[in-house]
Write a protein that holds these residues in place. Structure first.
Motif, short mmCIF file in Angstrom:
data_model
loop_
_atom_site.label_atom_id
_atom_site.label_comp_id
_atom_site.label_asym_id
_atom_site.label_seq_id
_atom_site.Cartn_x
_atom_site.Cartn_y
_atom_site.Cartn_z
N LYS A 188 -6.90 14.07 9.05
CA LYS A 188 -7.58 14.19 10.27
C LYS A 188 -9.21 14.27 11.06
N GLU A 189 -9.48 15.02 9.61
CA GLU A 189 -10.82 15.14 9.04
C GLU A 189 -11.36 14.17 8.90
N LYS A 190 -11.76 13.58 8.25
CA LYS A 190 -11.74 12.54 7.93
C LYS A 190 -12.30 11.27 9.51
N ILE A 191 -11.24 11.48 9.67
CA ILE A 191 -10.71 10.12 10.93
C ILE A 191 -11.99 11.06 12.47
N GLU A 192 -11.81 12.43 12.80
CA GLU A 192 -13.16 12.58 13.23
C GLU A 192 -14.38 12.13 13.10
N SER A 193 -14.38 12.14 11.65
CA SER A 193 -16.27 12.31 11.43
C SER A 193 -16.11 10.60 11.24
N ALA A 194 -15.13 9.70 11.24
CA ALA A 194 -15.10 8.62 10.81
C ALA A 194 -15.68 7.54 11.80
N ASP A 195 -15.96 8.17 13.30
CA ASP A 195 -16.57 7.73 14.49
C ASP A 195 -16.33 6.30 14.96
N MET A 196 -15.18 6.31 15.78
CA MET A 196 -14.13 4.87 15.58
C MET A 196 -14.19 4.94 17.49
N PRO A 197 -14.12 3.95 18.21
CA PRO A 197 -14.08 3.43 18.86
C PRO A 197 -12.76 4.36 19.84
N ASP A 198 -12.29 3.99 21.32
CA ASP A 198 -11.83 5.39 21.72
C ASP A 198 -10.32 4.38 20.77
N TYR A 199 -10.14 3.61 21.63
CA TYR A 199 -8.99 3.24 21.13
C TYR A 199 -8.33 2.67 19.92
N ILE A 200 -9.19 2.43 18.69
CA ILE A 200 -8.75 2.90 17.52
C ILE A 200 -8.43 4.08 17.29
N TYR A 201 -9.09 5.62 17.65
CA TYR A 201 -9.08 6.31 17.29
C TYR A 201 -7.91 6.51 17.83
N SER A 202 -7.42 6.50 18.99
CA SER A 202 -6.04 6.59 19.74
C SER A 202 -5.55 5.93 18.97
N LYS A 203 -4.97 4.71 18.41
CA LYS A 203 -4.23 4.36 17.36
C LYS A 203 -4.10 4.86 16.32
N ALA A 204 -5.05 5.66 15.40
CA ALA A 204 -5.36 5.99 14.15
C ALA A 204 -4.34 7.74 14.12
N ILE A 205 -4.73 8.22 15.10
CA ILE A 205 -3.54 9.48 15.78
C ILE A 205 -2.15 9.24 15.72
N LYS A 206 -1.80 8.44 16.23
CA LYS A 206 -0.57 7.98 16.81
C LYS A 206 -0.39 7.82 14.82
N GLU A 207 -0.29 7.01 14.62
CA GLU A 207 -0.10 6.50 12.91
C GLU A 207 -0.05 8.31 12.37
N LEU A 208 -1.12 8.39 12.67
CA LEU A 208 -0.44 10.13 12.09
C LEU A 208 0.84 10.79 12.08
N ASP A 209 0.53 10.92 13.44
CA ASP A 209 1.40 11.43 13.78
C ASP A 209 2.89 11.21 13.52
N ARG A 210 2.68 9.82 13.37
CA ARG A 210 4.80 9.46 12.84
C ARG A 210 3.86 9.52 11.33
N TYR A 211 2.75 9.28 10.47
CA TYR A 211 3.14 9.83 9.03
C TYR A 211 3.76 11.24 9.07
N GLU A 212 2.85 12.06 10.05
CA GLU A 212 3.18 13.65 9.16
C GLU A 212 4.94 13.97 8.96
N LYS A 213 5.50 13.26 11.12
CA LYS A 213 6.77 13.64 10.41
C LYS A 213 7.59 12.26 9.19
N MET A 214 7.07 11.72 8.28
CA MET A 214 8.03 10.71 8.29
C MET A 214 8.80 10.75 6.30
N PRO A 215 9.61 11.62 5.81
CA PRO A 215 9.89 11.24 4.95
C PRO A 215 9.02 11.24 4.08
N ALA A 216 8.65 11.22 2.68
CA ALA A 216 7.77 11.28 1.57
C ALA A 216 8.50 9.74 0.93
N ASN A 217 9.53 10.78 0.70
CA ASN A 217 10.53 8.77 -0.47
C ASN A 217 10.07 8.01 0.40
#
Length: 776
Positions: free
Chosen positions: A256-285
């Motif tokens: 998330k810190e890297k996403i914040e510092s990547a200077d993305m457009p708003d629509y890409i930032y929203s997509k990245a945060i959404k996918e990060l939320d999915r990644y956090e809730k997903m089992p590692a295996n």
């Protein structure tokens, strides 16, 4: 009070140690002066006394008078023992305080004049007794807290009734600095000394209390850390059983810190945060976990807004281009025009340039020089052999091992949104059942669409409008029309001999000399040798083979120098043949004399222009027409058209009208292993055929190119510049070209125009006039 009775006594300076009155201790003495002072004290008739004074700096081995405290303790030497290592161990007992009045003259050791310092207050005063009891009470409390003073010592101190001695013994048992102990030693007043000790004991108790609290706090912290470690280990085990649902806190925070510092457009930032939320809730295996992580890494590493600043200095850019490349004026002019417009508008979309020309003319290196002149990042991808659309647009994330296409990969490598992006060998793409990559490139290379390029892997639009695309091709004829329409074609023809000479002298020779560790003093090459290499050891439009020959000469020169056979090598014409062997090509392909049934045509190939000798042979037969030389369909049709034209004009050409019934005709184009095709050999075939049928020779110095119709009209052709340069290289002096190609003469180098006469024709009759010598 001060005892006015003065005494002379030897002085023993102490390092890091202070002796109070009433103290009994052992001292190890090793310094020569100190040993002599002890010996003097032992031999004196007095009571074997010596003054013990502490030096201010323990690092000094031989202290001066100013470096020794002026107040010390008079001590009696009770025992002296010499140790095997030369050190003297002395047992002393402190007697009284003393002040040094002055030093006596003695070169062997320090001898001083002292005054004894006696206590000022009477021992039995009530105030002193009260202070003494308070001090004893505090000392007892301190000993319990510190645990560094034994109970026996405390009991012994309690039994001391004399206040002065009590103060000195307590001072000796406290962990004080030398300066603090010296301050206590210099206090003559017993009352002041006891009060000062009470203050010291009070401070020490506070410090010990803080140390105890800190120690307890550290202990609790360590216990907490150990507890947390144990709980974390338990949690890891639980998470492993549950599929690691909750064990990504640190990793997710880092992403998330890297996403914040990547200077993305708003629509890409929203997509990245959404996918990060999915990644956090997903089992590692889970299979998709690594896919999501890779996707997030790509979003973070892609440049979304980072842009390098263009160096809009036209003069500087022109200088860089001239330094890196000789000639190529059209390309340089186009780059400088772009720079000039960009300097005025600062919002011009990146152009799409296509550098078309034979191999070895410097297309790829020119693109690198363009990036250098603009001050932009440079990235290159090769499209040769690419036949999968996913190579351009990427794979969808549902596929195993999916990745972005080469365009997005190149942008990540560039690290900015406005690089110079080279698409090399764009004419060598292919298509099959996996898709058509050339069609996928239409969106990339269309200035109206590439601001929202869509990659299947990224799934979101990416702005390519600020990228300066440069493509290279050997043959634009194989590039699909819609793709070709989106590019600005800049043709780079082959080099003339003069240009090759300049390139070899100013660029290739210096480069190869440096690459092989040679200096200008070790190797020299004259112009005649260079010209021989160009004419007789290379036959190419570019300079790649020329560079290889120069590399071969450099290697052989390096060997001669290393073996010590020569210190300096001058490359001459004769030495070229000695180093490179017999010439591989014959300079000047023009015929040595006029030939019947042979004409010289001009061809355009992927390697540049070339001369083409067409031969016609007649022999008795029934009119069979044979074509050999690995000719393509178009070239065979040109031969048929020439044959039909001659039959229709046999009377005017003074040819037997029944020649097609009495003779078999064989048309051959030498170098039969090389495929040949194209309509521009039409007038050459017709001329060779008419020469064979009439028995009149074709002029040896004449070359020709042009398409023929059934009515004898001469149609325009392409590649005139390259063809004229090949004619110049072959030694021809006259070229017959279609009249409609007159406009293309502007592109022909002046050095070629100076040596060659261009004849413009519109009908085959005009060709025959100049090629055979008379109007038919």
């Amino acid at each position: 009070m001060v005892d006015r009775q003065k005494r002379h006594i030897p002085l023993l300076p102490l390092r890091g140690l202070l002796v109070f009155p009433s103290m009994v201790l052992h001292l190890d003495v090793g310094r020569a002066k100190s040993v002599q002072a002890l010996e003097f004290a032992m031999e004196s008739e007095a009571e074997q006394e010596i003054l013990l004074a502490t030096q201010k700096d323990i690092a000094i081995d031989d202290p001066s008078k100013d470096e020794i405290y002026s107040v010390g303790t008079v001590a009696r030497i009770k025992q002296l023992l010499r140790l095997p290592n030369g050190t003297v161990r002395v047992h002393v007992e402190g007697l009284s305080r003393a002040k040094i009045n002055h030093y006596l003259k003695n070169e062997d050791f320090y001898e001083v004049d002292i005054s004894i310092l006696n206590d000022e207050e009477p021992y039995k005063s009530a105030e002193v007794q009260a202070i003494m009891r308070n001090m004893l009470q505090m000392f007892e409390q301190y000993s319990k807290v510190s645990k560094k003073i034994s109970n026996e010592t405390v009991t012994m101190i309690k039994e001391i009734a004399e206040p002065s001695r009590l103060a000195d013994v307590v001072s000796a048992n406290l962990p004080l600095k030398i300066t603090e102990k010296q301050q206590l030693l210099e206090m003559i007043s017993v009352r002041d000394r006891l009060i000062h000790l009470i203050q010291i004991l009070n401070n020490e108790q506070e410090v010990l209390g803080l140390e105890k609290k800190i120690g307890q706090r550290v202990k609790k912290s360590m216990e907490k850390t150990q507890k947390e470690y144990y709980l974390r280990e338990q949690m890891k085990a639980i998470q492993k059983e549950l599929g690691d649902r909750e064990g990504r806190t640190g990793e997710v925070a880092s992403i998330k810190e890297k996403i914040e510092s990547a200077d993305m457009p708003d629509y890409i930032y929203s997509k990245a945060i959404k996918e990060l939320d999915r990644y956090e809730k997903m089992p590692a295996n889970a299979a998709e976990s690594s896919v999501l992580r890779n996707y997030l890494d790509w979003l973070i590493q892609l440049p979304w807004k980072k842009e390098t600043e263009d160096q809009l200095d036209v003069e500087r850019a022109e200088k860089i281009l001239d330094e890196d490349h000789y000639g190529l004026e059209k390309v340089k002019e186009r780059v400088l025009e772009y720079l000039a417009v960009q300097k005025l508008t600062r919002k011009l979309k990146g152009p799409i340039l296509c550098l078309a020309g034979p191999p070895g003319v410097g297309k790829t290196s020119l693109a690198r020089s363009i990036a250098k002149s603009l001050g932009r990042e440079f990235v290159r991808i090769s499209l040769g052999g690419v036949r999968d659309e996913a190579e351009i647009r990427g794979h969808r994330r549902t596929y195993v091992g999916a990745m972005p296409g080469r365009i997005i990969q190149g942008m990540k490598k560039a690290g900015s949104i406005n690089p110079v992006f080279l698409l090399d060998e764009i004419d060598k793409m292919a298509n099959d059942f996996r898709g058509d990559p050339s069609s996928a490139l239409l969106e990339v290379l269309d200035p109206e669409q590439n601001n929202s390029f869509s990659d299947h892997y990224i799934e979101e639009t990416y702005d390519l409008s600020k990228v300066m695309f440069v493509t290279t091709a050997n043959n634009i004829g194989t590039i699909p029309g819609p793709l070709l329409d989106r590019m600005e074609i800049i043709t780079i023809a082959g080099y003339t001999e003069l240009e090759k000479m300049q390139i070899a002298k100013n660029y290739l020779y210096k480069k190869q000399r440096e690459n092989h560790g040679l200096t200008g003093n070790m190797i020299r090459i004259n112009d005649e040798a260079l010209l021989k290499i160009i004419r007789e050891y290379t036959r190419e439009a570019g300079v790649r083979s020329l560079e290889r020959q120069l590399a071969a000469i450099s290697r052989k020169t390096a060997r001669l120098i290393v073996l010590g056979k020569q210190k300096r090598v001058m490359i001459t014409e004769s030495l070229v043949e000695e180093m490179l062997g017999k010439p591989r090509f014959r300079y000047g392909l023009a015929e040595q004399e006029d030939q019947i049934g042979a004409a010289t045509g001009l061809a355009y190939t992927t390697a540049g222009g070339d001369t083409l000798s067409i031969e016609v042979s007649l022999y008795p037969g029934k009119g069979k027409l044979t074509l050999t030389g690995k000719l393509g369909d178009v070239m065979k049709e040109s031969a048929q058209a020439a044959f039909s034209y001659i039959r229709s004009r046999s009377e005017q050409l003074q040819i037997d009208a029944n020649f097609h019934e009495n003779y078999d005709i064989h048309i051959h184009v030498p170098e039969g292993a090389t495929p040949k095709d194209g309509p521009s050999a039409g007038i050459t075939m017709a001329t060779a055929l008419i020469s064979a049928l009439t028995g009149k020779p074709v002029k040896k110095e004449v070359g020709m190119t042009g398409e023929i119709t059934l009515r004898g009209r001469v149609l325009p052709i392409g590649g005139l510049k390259e063809k004229s340069m090949s004619a110049h290289r072959a030694g021809l002096t006259t070229i017959i070209i279609p009249k409609d190609n007159e406009k293309d003469l502007e592109d022909v180098p002046e050095s070629v125009k100076k040596d060659i006469k261009f004849i413009l024709v519109s009908h085959l009759d005009e060709v025959l006039k100049y090629a055979i010598g008379e109007v038919q």
